[in-house]
Every structure is written in C-alpha cells, then in structure tokens.
Design a protein around this motif. Sequence first.
Motif, PDB file in Angstrom:
ATOM      1  N   LEU A 148       6.774  15.955  27.218  1.00 64.38           N
ATOM      2  CA  LEU A 148       6.468  17.059  26.306  1.00 64.38           C
ATOM      3  C   LEU A 148       5.643  16.551  25.132  1.00 64.38           C
ATOM      4  N   GLY A 149       4.632  17.315  24.750  1.00 62.61           N
ATOM      5  CA  GLY A 149       3.839  16.999  23.571  1.00 62.61           C
ATOM      6  C   GLY A 149       3.859  18.167  22.607  1.00 62.61           C
ATOM      7  N   LEU A 150       3.846  17.868  21.311  1.00 61.01           N
ATOM      8  CA  LEU A 150       3.791  18.903  20.283  1.00 61.01           C
ATOM      9  C   LEU A 150       2.502  18.726  19.500  1.00 61.01           C
ATOM     10  N   LEU A 151       1.641  19.753  19.541  1.00 65.88           N
ATOM     11  CA  LEU A 151       0.294  19.679  18.976  1.00 65.88           C
ATOM     12  C   LEU A 151      -0.016  20.929  18.170  1.00 65.88           C
ATOM     13  N   VAL A 152      -1.024  20.828  17.305  1.00 63.40           N
ATOM     14  CA  VAL A 152      -1.464  22.028  16.585  1.00 63.40           C
ATOM     15  C   VAL A 152      -2.592  22.744  17.317  1.00 63.40           C
ATOM     16  N   ASP A 153      -3.182  22.092  18.304  1.00 60.92           N
ATOM     17  CA  ASP A 153      -4.223  22.708  19.129  1.00 60.92           C
ATOM     18  C   ASP A 153      -3.848  22.552  20.590  1.00 60.92           C
ATOM     19  N   PRO A 154      -3.978  23.602  21.399  1.00 60.77           N
ATOM     20  CA  PRO A 154      -3.611  23.492  22.814  1.00 60.77           C
ATOM     21  C   PRO A 154      -4.565  22.582  23.581  1.00 60.77           C
ATOM     22  N   ILE A 155      -4.098  22.068  24.715  1.00 59.59           N
ATOM     23  CA  ILE A 155      -4.959  21.310  25.621  1.00 59.59           C
ATOM     24  C   ILE A 155      -5.502  22.290  26.657  1.00 59.59           C
ATOM     25  N   ILE A 177      -1.519  24.800  -5.674  1.00 63.25           N
ATOM     26  CA  ILE A 177      -2.821  25.320  -6.104  1.00 63.25           C
ATOM     27  C   ILE A 177      -3.232  26.461  -5.173  1.00 63.25           C
ATOM     28  N   GLU A 178      -3.742  27.521  -5.732  1.00 60.36           N
ATOM     29  CA  GLU A 178      -4.209  28.641  -4.913  1.00 60.36           C
ATOM     30  C   GLU A 178      -5.345  28.165  -4.008  1.00 60.36           C
ATOM     31  N   SER A 179      -5.276  28.567  -2.743  1.00 61.16           N
ATOM     32  CA  SER A 179      -6.245  28.082  -1.759  1.00 61.16           C
ATOM     33  C   SER A 179      -6.874  29.237  -0.995  1.00 61.16           C
ATOM     34  N   PRO A 180      -8.157  29.108  -0.649  1.00 60.73           N
ATOM     35  CA  PRO A 180      -8.816  30.147   0.151  1.00 60.73           C
ATOM     36  C   PRO A 180      -8.558  29.998   1.652  1.00 60.73           C
ATOM     37  N   LEU A 181      -7.941  28.901   2.052  1.00 60.68           N
ATOM     38  CA  LEU A 181      -7.756  28.653   3.484  1.00 60.68           C
ATOM     39  C   LEU A 181      -6.581  29.443   4.049  1.00 60.68           C
ATOM     40  N   LEU A 182      -6.711  29.796   5.330  1.00 61.62           N
ATOM     41  CA  LEU A 182      -5.594  30.341   6.072  1.00 61.62           C
ATOM     42  C   LEU A 182      -4.734  29.138   6.452  1.00 61.62           C
ATOM     43  N   ILE A 183      -3.584  28.979   5.825  1.00 64.92           N
ATOM     44  CA  ILE A 183      -2.868  27.709   5.922  1.00 64.92           C
ATOM     45  C   ILE A 183      -1.633  27.760   6.806  1.00 64.92           C
ATOM     46  N   LYS A 184      -1.499  28.785   7.626  1.00 68.71           N
ATOM     47  CA  LYS A 184      -0.412  28.842   8.587  1.00 68.71           C
ATOM     48  C   LYS A 184      -0.889  28.183   9.871  1.00 68.71           C
ATOM     49  N   ARG A 185      -0.245  27.097  10.269  1.00 65.99           N
ATOM     50  CA  ARG A 185      -0.703  26.336  11.417  1.00 65.99           C
ATOM     51  C   ARG A 185       0.256  26.504  12.594  1.00 65.99           C
ATOM     52  N   PRO A 186      -0.306  26.625  13.804  1.00 67.55           N
ATOM     53  CA  PRO A 186       0.540  26.824  14.980  1.00 67.55           C
ATOM     54  C   PRO A 186       1.118  25.508  15.501  1.00 67.55           C
ATOM     55  N   ILE A 187       2.192  25.620  16.264  1.00 70.92           N
ATOM     56  CA  ILE A 187       2.772  24.471  16.969  1.00 70.92           C
ATOM     57  C   ILE A 187       2.798  24.821  18.447  1.00 70.92           C
ATOM     58  N   TYR A 188       2.095  24.006  19.240  1.00 71.46           N
ATOM     59  CA  TYR A 188       2.061  24.231  20.688  1.00 71.46           C
ATOM     60  C   TYR A 188       2.922  23.196  21.393  1.00 71.46           C
ATOM     61  N   LEU A 189       3.752  23.684  22.282  1.00 68.77           N
ATOM     62  CA  LEU A 189       4.529  22.815  23.151  1.00 68.77           C
ATOM     63  C   LEU A 189       3.736  22.667  24.447  1.00 68.77           C
ATOM     64  N   VAL A 190       3.320  21.439  24.732  1.00 72.96           N
ATOM     65  CA  VAL A 190       2.428  21.191  25.867  1.00 72.96           C
ATOM     66  C   VAL A 190       3.155  20.341  26.910  1.00 72.96           C
ATOM     67  N   THR A 191       3.095  20.784  28.164  1.00 69.80           N
ATOM     68  CA  THR A 191       3.716  20.052  29.263  1.00 69.80           C
ATOM     69  C   THR A 191       2.771  20.014  30.458  1.00 69.80           C
ATOM     70  N   ARG A 192       3.090  19.148  31.420  1.00 68.74           N
ATOM     71  CA  ARG A 192       2.365  19.181  32.691  1.00 68.74           C
ATOM     72  C   ARG A 192       2.708  20.470  33.423  1.00 68.74           C
ATOM     73  N   ALA A 193       1.772  20.959  34.198  1.00 68.38           N
ATOM     74  CA  ALA A 193       2.000  22.213  34.919  1.00 68.38           C
ATOM     75  C   ALA A 193       3.115  22.082  35.944  1.00 68.38           C
ATOM     76  N   ASN A 194       3.350  20.871  36.454  1.00 73.60           N
ATOM     77  CA  ASN A 194       4.355  20.674  37.504  1.00 73.60           C
ATOM     78  C   ASN A 194       5.485  19.761  37.041  1.00 73.60           C
ATOM     79  N   ASN A 195       5.892  19.880  35.792  1.00 75.54           N
ATOM     80  CA  ASN A 195       6.948  19.014  35.260  1.00 75.54           C
ATOM     81  C   ASN A 195       8.261  19.284  35.971  1.00 75.54           C
ATOM     82  N   SER A 196       8.976  18.200  36.324  1.00 75.29           N
ATOM     83  CA  SER A 196      10.216  18.332  37.092  1.00 75.29           C
ATOM     84  C   SER A 196      11.427  18.657  36.212  1.00 75.29           C
TER      85      SER A 196
END
Length: 276
Positions: free
Chosen positions: A142-149, A241-260
Amino acid sequence: MDIRVFKTFLQVAETRHFGRAAENLFITQAAVSARIKQLEEFYDSHLFIRDKNNLKLTPAGEMLIAHANLMIEQMEQSKQSIALAKQQKIKFDIAATPNVWDAFLSSRLNKSIEFFQQVSLGMEISARESIQRKLSEKTLDLGLLVDPIKNTDFNNELIGYFELALVSTSEDYHELIEQYVFVDWGLTFQKEHTLHHKFQPALRTSTAMIALEVILTQGGFAYLPIELVAPMVESEALFVIESPLLIKRPIYLVTRANNSNNTLLANYRSFLQTMQ
C-alpha cells in the motif's frame, strides 16, 4: 493410519512384550493387541512370532521398524511446521511520501500499529517513484500519496484530505520574504503555487518536519499541515498567514490492481477513513 499404531508397534518391538508395552504407553494390553492387529491387517503380514515366553519380529516386522520410525518423525515434523505456520503473522508493508507522512500518517502511527497487532507490519517513507516501483515489484502492499498513479496496473482511492496553512514566525511574513521554505505538497500544489506566488524559496524540501525545524530555528515561513502546527500557532510561536492557494490536499491510497491482501486492505482503508 493413526500414528499411535506405529508408536505401539515400536514399543512392542523394543520390549518384546505386549504387557510391558501397554504399561509404557499407559494403555491396556487389549489396546496394544488391537493396534498390532490393525497393522498386520493393513500390511497383510504377521509382524511378530508369538511363542509362549518369547516374542520375535518376523522379517516383515524387522522391515517395518525403519519405516515406522520415519513415519513418526515425519508426522512430528509436520505438526511442528503447522504450529509454526499458525504462529507466523501476515506480512504487510506500507509506504507514504514524506508529505503524507508528516501531514497525516505520523500522527496515526500508534493507532495503525494497534490495528495491525496480528500482522508483521512494515512502514517507510519513500519518494513517489520508489513507491510505484515497489508496488510493481510486490514488495509493498500500500502507498499513500497526494497524487494518484495514473496507470491501469494500480488502484487509486481517495480516502480523505489534510489541510495546509501558510505559517510564519512573524505576523508579517513580508519581513521574512528571503526566508521562505518551499515544501513539496504534490503536482497540483506546485501548479497553484507557481500561479499565486512569485517569491523564490531559500530552501526546498519534501519533508514538513525539515521545513518546521528551519523556520523555528532561523525564522521564515512555509506551507505546513494545520494538524502539525496547531500547538505552535496556539502558543504564538507561529502565525497563520492568509493565503490565496487552495490548501486542502487529497490523500490517495494506492495499491496493485491484483493485490492478494484485499480483506486487510479494505479493513485498513476503513480504519484510516474513520480517523479523518
């Protein structure tokens, strides 16, 4: 064939006496006779020559001694192997990118260890490319990333979010404009950052803890997880500090398609989602 039958045969062969064999095995003499009869019927051969005061092995009985010893030894070994297998824990390995570790997983580490009590758990911090490679090589579950693979060999599931805040050691971060620390919060963050900010960082890092240590010791500002910096904001060691960025970041749980380990994965996924 019951292994006790072979043990009885060997005891009779050693003592040359049904009664003494029964005493040594803590069973009745009738039970000894029944077990020997069972063996003789199975092999269709007499194993002992019974004289009045003398009990001798037949040639078939002599031949069976080695096989009986081997049979008992193999059976005992198989019992030990099964017992060890029952004691062995399932192996399960998790990796998170440095940003997800700092912003999300590190504060949930103890709870995760409790969750995996019956599992041999491995945890590591790795770069995105390393996580993808290890998932492909099946050395990681299992991998935890902010961007999907984006690859059909992997499953990506959005399990939650974490929030960032632009925090500074001064209420007016412009005083520290030369001391900005850029933390890599993923590809989307990089694009938004380029769009909204033109200042150049004094330091780049993929680890929030490095950025936090730098700004606390040397002064400066950086985008850091709200969960991580909340105590310091409360004590006014840091200021939001007030920021102009959208600062909510996602967490993706990434696995192999055929994980046992699908059941374990599903349970841990639910566990993480309840901790949002």
